[in-house]
Design a protein around this motif. Structure first.
Motif, PDB file in Angstrom:
ATOM      1  N   SER A  90      -2.505  -1.380  -3.207  1.00 39.61           N
ATOM      2  CA  SER A  90      -3.639  -0.510  -2.887  1.00 39.61           C
ATOM      3  C   SER A  90      -3.161   0.919  -2.668  1.00 39.61           C
ATOM      4  CB  SER A  90      -4.369  -1.003  -1.629  1.00 39.61           C
ATOM      5  OG  SER A  90      -4.864  -2.317  -1.811  1.00 39.61           O
ATOM      6  N   VAL A 112       0.851  -1.187   0.000  1.00 40.59           N
ATOM      7  CA  VAL A 112       0.000   0.000   0.000  1.00 40.59           C
ATOM      8  C   VAL A 112       0.885   1.235   0.000  1.00 40.59           C
ATOM      9  CG1 VAL A 112      -0.198   0.130   2.528  1.00 40.59           C
ATOM     10  CG2 VAL A 112      -1.996   1.120   1.092  1.00 40.59           C
ATOM     11  N   LEU A 124      -6.603   3.141   6.094  1.00 42.53           N
ATOM     12  CA  LEU A 124      -6.001   2.077   5.297  1.00 42.53           C
ATOM     13  C   LEU A 124      -7.097   1.152   4.767  1.00 42.53           C
ATOM     14  CD1 LEU A 124      -2.874   1.313   7.496  1.00 42.53           C
ATOM     15  CD2 LEU A 124      -2.850   2.074   5.121  1.00 42.53           C
ATOM     16  N   TYR A 145      -3.502   4.412  -0.614  1.00 42.44           N
ATOM     17  CA  TYR A 145      -3.879   4.892   0.713  1.00 42.44           C
ATOM     18  C   TYR A 145      -4.335   6.336   0.575  1.00 42.44           C
ATOM     19  CZ  TYR A 145      -3.100   6.365   5.603  1.00 42.44           C
ATOM     20  OH  TYR A 145      -3.236   6.880   6.876  1.00 42.44           O
TER      21      TYR A 145
END
Length: 217
Positions: free
Chosen positions: A101, A77, A108, A103
């Motif tokens: 992913s 992330v 989160l 942020y």
């Protein structure tokens, strides 16, 4: 925070135009693979554990983790879309698919009590002081009870050279919490326990250490 700064973070090498040179900078000047190997070794990862690389950047640590633990669920992330693009390209070139992913700087994108371990390498010093506690709270939220976070980052300088270097570096990055030794206190305020500081690595840009902290409940 300035037009070149994402919420809560300073981009790699501070300016967006330098992001593409970040890997070269780390490999040549920061002994990247050596120190990240030490981080992985110290984390004591077991098979089948769920691991998060927080602030995964261009994906070097992700590649190392996946090569050592191919059967583990590993996620990355980052807040910076540009470095995630570089990470995705790097993973694709190796034939790997690791979930990455974005942020948003607040929450989160993972459920609570999900990860066994969180690793973070040379990220925390990019975060503004007012944001660190919130981010540590979020990291604690997504760790399982009994889980641990391992943070490789700048340490309080222990020699004259390091003091000179960080006095210069602090003009470009918000590293005061690191060099003043405040990281353990911030982790404690976020509810972590068993906090320790381990190892000391000397680099051209100052001393690095590994912070370890646990979530008991």
């Amino acid at each position: 925070m300035g037009n070149n700064v994402n919420k809560g973070f300073i981009p790699a090498l501070k300016y967006k135009c330098l992001t593409k040179y970040f890997d070269l900078f780390l490999s040549v000047l920061m002994r990247e693979y050596k120190i990240k190997n030490e981080l992985i070794k110290y984390a004591g990862i077991n098979n089948n554990e769920k691991i998060l690389d927080f602030g995964c950047g261009t994906g070097t640590l992700l590649l190392m983790l996946k090569s050592y633990y191919p059967n583990n669920e590993i996620n990355g992330v980052d807040i910076d879309k540009d470095v995630l693009t570089l990470a995705n390209d790097k993973l694709f070139s190796k034939g790997l698919s690791i979930p990455l992913s974005i942020y948003d700087g607040e929450n989160l994108p993972y459920e609570s009590n999900y990860f066994d371990k969180i690793l973070s390498s040379l990220v925390i010093h990019h975060i503004y002081p007012e944001d660190k506690l919130r981010i540590f709270n979020e990291n604690r939220r997504i760790l399982k009870p009994g889980g641990n976070i391992f943070i490789l980052d700048f340490a309080k300088p222990k020699d004259f050279y390091s003091k000179i270097i960080v006095s210069i570096l602090k003009r470009f990055e918000p590293i005061d919490d690191n060099i003043e030794g405040n990281i353990p206190d911030l982790l404690r305020k976020a509810g972590f326990t068993n906090i320790s500081e381990n190892f000391y690595f000397r680099t051209l840009f100052g001393g690095l250490t590994i912070y370890r902290a646990s979530k008991l409940i």
